[in-house]
Design an enzyme around this catalytic site. Sequence first.
Site, PDB file in Angstrom:
ATOM      1  CG  ASP A   1      -8.792   1.708   1.624  1.00  9.96           C
ATOM      2  OD1 ASP A   1      -8.103   1.971   2.631  1.00  9.96           O
ATOM      3  OD2 ASP A   1      -9.833   2.322   1.333  1.00  9.96           O
TER       4      ASP A   1
ATOM      5  NE  ARG B   1      -3.399   2.850   0.738  1.00  4.76           N
ATOM      6  CZ  ARG B   1      -4.532   3.121   1.366  1.00  4.76           C
ATOM      7  NH1 ARG B   1      -5.202   2.159   1.954  1.00  4.76           N
ATOM      8  NH2 ARG B   1      -4.990   4.344   1.408  1.00  4.76           N
TER       9      ARG B   1
ATOM     10  CG  ASP C   1     -11.265   2.050   5.101  1.00  6.02           C
ATOM     11  OD1 ASP C   1     -10.193   2.490   5.556  1.00  6.02           O
ATOM     12  OD2 ASP C   1     -11.688   2.332   3.966  1.00  6.02           O
TER      13      ASP C   1
ATOM     14  NE  ARG D   1      -7.069   3.803  -2.093  1.00  9.38           N
ATOM     15  CZ  ARG D   1      -7.551   4.741  -1.324  1.00  9.38           C
ATOM     16  NH1 ARG D   1      -8.078   4.448  -0.175  1.00  9.38           N
ATOM     17  NH2 ARG D   1      -7.515   5.993  -1.673  1.00  9.38           N
TER      18      ARG D   1
END
Length: 160
Positions: A95, A83, A97, A92
């Site tokens: 990712d 990343r 989250d 990217r």
Amino acid sequence: MITAYIALGSNLNTPVEQLHAALKAISQLSNTHLVTTSSFYKSKPLGPQDQPDYVNAVAKIETELSPLKLLDELQRIENEQGRVRLRRWGERTLDLDILLYGNEIIQNERLTIPHYDMHNREFVIVPLFEIASDLVLPNSQIITELVKQFADHKMIKLNP
């Protein structure tokens, strides 16, 4: 153990493989169990349009890790998979989250839970609904209501 939901996204370096590798790494976290994963969805980028389409999914985990320790572990996985943050909402390799962590509401310099603006993102709400159709968010929003705004979504469900 706390139930948490993790959003996964990638649009570089074979995104489907990136998500599979991330799920494997998440399943190997200490004091954490990967419960289920949504289908993978191909979606248009949220930000700059001069980048490849994304592959997105949501994972449900049970964990004893604190929210910040979980964040640290997810960022470690992102870094191990290459990343690089070049621009906001840019391309990217991976990712990860934290969308939800139990019924907690957290707001500090490192972490916002529920994840900010998740309720407006089809690539989050549609896969989240797929694996948690009876979910009520900590702010009392109901997933069955949130998903209605994306009834005509343009994402493509993949079968990786």
